[in-house]
Design a protein around this motif. Structure first.
Motif, PDB file in Angstrom:
ATOM      1  N   LYS B  91       8.931   9.155   6.871  1.00  0.00           N
ATOM      2  CA  LYS B  91       9.708   7.849   6.423  1.00  0.00           C
ATOM      3  C   LYS B  91       8.673   7.110   5.676  1.00  0.00           C
ATOM      4  O   LYS B  91       9.101   6.500   4.528  1.00  0.00           O
ATOM      5  N   LYS B  92       7.393   7.135   6.096  1.00  0.00           N
ATOM      6  CA  LYS B  92       6.292   6.704   5.101  1.00  0.00           C
ATOM      7  C   LYS B  92       6.340   7.173   3.834  1.00  0.00           C
ATOM      8  O   LYS B  92       6.123   6.449   2.825  1.00  0.00           O
ATOM      9  N   ALA B  95       9.214   5.923   1.743  1.00  0.00           N
ATOM     10  CA  ALA B  95       8.945   4.596   1.376  1.00  0.00           C
ATOM     11  C   ALA B  95       8.032   4.643   0.356  1.00  0.00           C
ATOM     12  O   ALA B  95       8.145   3.704  -0.608  1.00  0.00           O
ATOM     13  N   LEU B  96       7.051   5.605   0.140  1.00  0.00           N
ATOM     14  CA  LEU B  96       6.338   5.572  -0.973  1.00  0.00           C
ATOM     15  C   LEU B  96       6.937   6.287  -2.201  1.00  0.00           C
ATOM     16  O   LEU B  96       6.419   6.055  -3.305  1.00  0.00           O
TER      17      LEU B  96
END
Lengths: 617, 126
Positions: B91-92, B95-96
């Motif tokens: 997810k990170k 998100a990036l």
């Protein structure tokens, strides 16, 4: 040795002369005493008489009977000698506990003797039972006292009734004041409430971090003749079990992760060979490679299921909930199984309500539930087919997966959702599962607050049914807020909420098209996630709004986050194709300043939402 | 011909994906750790990067961060490959600005479809 039986004869000495005319019995000797009616109770208080003989003609036979039974604590049999015609009296006496009423006309020494001996033997057994009970109680007490587990019983007013030494130790670990009653320990109060509300069993595990101890509390109702009289709580130190469990789960997850990569490599090369990228293969080679490939797929499934079970058992299975359309999920899963069904000559149909049915759930996990049930249904259906039916009732969504397959026998039905159960050993199906799929499925449904069960007729097919609660965006948002707010309140931290809305979204859709608006929402989502730097901050996307939940964040810090978001949105707007059409409103609310209930906070944030592009419209 | 960079520390898996993508007509470059991945992304300026998460010397998330913060590489689409069910990490990365994540073991068809889609989208936007 002669057994002496004391009997008391009231008033009528003629009874004794009749009684003396008896055949006797080896080992038993009757010893009769006489008493007046008035003196009888005093005699009974002084001495034990298992049997009392009395004429029915005494002044108040019924009162007399009740007095005797009371004084002797039901350990005396009263035999009346009555006039045969007086049936009313006889019935009354018998109904009130008289041992026997013998009509004077039929009185013989033999019959009276037999009656006395019978009564004596029953009374003797009753008394032994009583002393047996007393020694049983003593043993029980000793057992409870010496248990390593803490035992605590509280009555229905939460007063401590029983507690053993281990229980006292555990309570002190939990921070109770010694001797206090009621206890006022949060965990125990919660268990108590749970049981009082009618649950059959409550379990709580408590980690005492400072002492590095895990306690497990199990509560069950204590009932007397069906009525709840209290709650018993068993307390155990499960620190060692927890450690072993953690090691097991860590091991499983490491091993499974490590297994995945080689599997991927194998799978890729097999499919490269099958696609004849390096060169032609013949039919036999193709068949063998297909077998290898399907076995790799099976291994991959097993690994996933083992990982899931390990997660569920360690309590680490988390579902990432959002508002999802179950119809859409069902449609996608059914589509992926269509080729498999066709290949086997089976039909696979889906029927669903015309509109979307939304629940608050994890899209991937719900897809997994559908996948497991449909895959199973196809596997166990040699002919006919599978039907998936979605029903939208007022309260919930009901999903049925109905097949015309081999069905499930009655004895297997009970074990259906337990792990490592497989029922195809007696069938001709060549595709065994892991026996974990249904166990995982059940957990997933329950994590979504749904229920799952199965109905089947052996040989005719099965029907798996599960339910999911329906949610609107508002309900889901309230629930999400409630959970997070509650967690913050529990640890005495603040909580903030940003409410961001795109008013006139229909206007945008009309002018830019639905796709563009979807893209816009996706971009906003990314912008918000970029601004938020912490894992515990949540973005919840709705149809025309977003909610951002800032856990453990005081309102003044939330205002800073709001400022950053406004800045990022201003930057974004410059790149947006129609800046003049873009309207965004942001509102903010925080606990404790604006209230302590999720509705209050949400209403407040909505009410103070203001347009961040004042130059527009 | 579209250029694809594969960054993964499992040489044999890299080889498998490489063979597959070559056969589908792509030009393929490979890197075996995060650092090399960043370097090759700058050198070759690929049209798509297939990126593993768990790697020595810069993991997938760090690679993502570097590439997305640099103007030259910011617009290269990234397909994340994940061997673990590390949704957090995944997810990170998303998100990036990584485009999509694919879990190992994946279906070849799915990989090809996603690669195709990402390259098409890229063409459309430029």
């Amino acid at each position: 040795m002669e057994e002496k039986v004391n009997i008391l004869i009231v008033e009528d000495t003629s009874i004794h002369s009749i009684l003396r005319d008896n055949p006797g019995r080896k080992g038993v000797e009757l010893e009769a005493r006489f008493s007046s009616y008035e003196e009888c109770l005093n005699n009974l208080c002084r001495e034990r008489f298992p049997v009392v003989l009395s004429p029915g003609s005494i002044p108040q036979p019924l009162n007399f009977l009740q007095d005797v039974l009371r004084v002797s604590k039901d350990q005396t049999a009263v035999i009346f000698i009555v006039d045969g015609g007086n049936t009313e009296l006889i019935q009354q006496l018998l109904r009130n506990g008289a041992w026997a009423c013998i009509p004077r006309e039929r009185l013989t020494g033999e019959s009276l003797f037999r009656e006395v001996i019978n009564a004596y033997q029953v009374i003797k057994m009753r008394m032994e039972g009583f002393s047996l009970k007393q020694s049983y109680i003593r043993q029980m007490e000793a057992m409870v006292e010496s248990m390593l587990e803490g035992v605590l019983m509280v009555d229905k007013y939460s007063n401590v009734v029983v507690i053993n030494p281990a229980g006292k130790r555990f309570l002190e670990l939990l921070g109770a004041t010694p001797g206090a009653s009621p206890l006022k320990i949060k965990e125990i109060d919660e268990l108590f409430d749970f049981i009082i509300k009618g649950e059959e069993c409550g379990v709580k595990e408590i980690e005492l971090e400072d002492k590095n101890i895990f306690l497990r509390l199990e509560a069950t109702p204590v009932k007397e003749q069906g009525e709840l009289i209290g709650v018993v709580i068993l307390m155990r130190d499960v620190t060692t079990e927890k450690k072993v469990d953690k090691m097991k789960n860590d091991f499983i997850s490491v091993v499974s992760h490590e297994l995945r990569t080689p599997l991927t490599t194998m799978k890729e090369f097999i499919s490269i060979l099958l696609d004849e990228i390096p060169g032609k293969i013949n039919a036999e080679q193709r068949e063998y490679l297909q077998i290898v490939k399907s076995n790799i797929d099976r291994l991959a499934r097993i690994i996933n299921e083992i990982l899931d079970i390990a997660k569920i058992e360690s309590g680490k299975m988390r579902i990432e909930r959002e508002l999802v359309d179950v119809v859409e999920i069902a449609r996608e899963v059914v589509k992926t199984f269509q080729p498999m069904a066709e290949e086997r000559g089976l039909y696979l149909e889906l029927s669903h309500p015309s509109g979307p049915v939304t629940t608050y759930g994890d899209k991937d996990r719900l897809a997994q539930v559908f996948t497991n049930l449909i895959h199973n249904a196809i596997k166990f259906t040699p002919q006919g087919g599978v039907k998936v039916v979605l029903k939208d009732t007022d309260e919930e969504l009901i999903v049925e997966v109905i097949d015309t397959g081999i069905g499930i026998s009655r004895e297997n039905m009970a074990k259906l959702f337990m792990k490592f159960q497989q029922f195809n050993s007696d069938s001709h199906l060549k595709e065994p599962g892991t026996g974990l799929g249904l166990a995982v499925t059940k957990h997933l449904v329950e994590l979504h607050k749904g229920k799952i069960w199965a109905e089947s007729e052996y040989g005719k097919g099965s029907r798996f049914i599960f339910t999911l609660p329906k949610y609107t965006y508002h309900q889901a948002l309230l629930e999400l807020c409630a959970e997070n707010l509650h967690n913050c309140i529990m640890v005495n931290k603040s909580f903030s909420l940003l409410y961001i809305e795109i008013p006139d979204i229909q206007f945008l859709e009309k002018h830019l098209g639905k796709d563009k608006v979807e893209q816009l929402k996706k971009k906003l989502d990314i912008i918000f996630r970029k601004v938020l730097r912490r894992n515990e901050d949540l973005v919840f996307k709705g149809k025309e709004s977003f909610a951002i939940l800032l856990n453990m964040t005081p309102k003044e810090n939330a205002l800073v986050v709001k400022g950053r978001i406004v800045q990022a949105l201003h930057d974004f707007r410059k790149e947006f194709e129609r800046p003049d059409m873009l309207k965004i409103r942001i509102g903010i609310a925080g606990y404790p300043e604006d209230g302590s209930r999720e509705e209050e906070l949400l209403d407040k944030a909505r009410a103070n939402a203001e347009n961040i592009f004042p130059e527009v419209g | 011909m579209s250029k694809i960079l594969i960054v993964d520390d499992e040489p044999e898996l890299v080889k498998a994906i490489e063979v597959r993508l070559r056969a589908s007509g792509y030009h393929v470059e490979v890197a075996y750790d995060g650092e090399e991945g960043v370097k090759k992304a700058r050198e070759f300026n690929p049209d798509l990067i297939i990126l593993d998460i768990v790697m020595p010397r810069l993991n997938g998330y760090e690679v993502c961060k570097i590439l997305k913060s640099n103007a030259d590489t910011r617009n290269i689409p990234i397909l994340i490959l994940t061997a673990s069910q590390q949704r957090e990490m995944e997810k990170k990365c998303l998100a990036l600005g990584a485009n999509i994540a694919l879990m190992k073991p994946f279906e070849t068809e799915e990989l090809l479809l996603l690669v195709n889609q990402l390259l098409e989208n890229q063409g459309g936007e430029n």
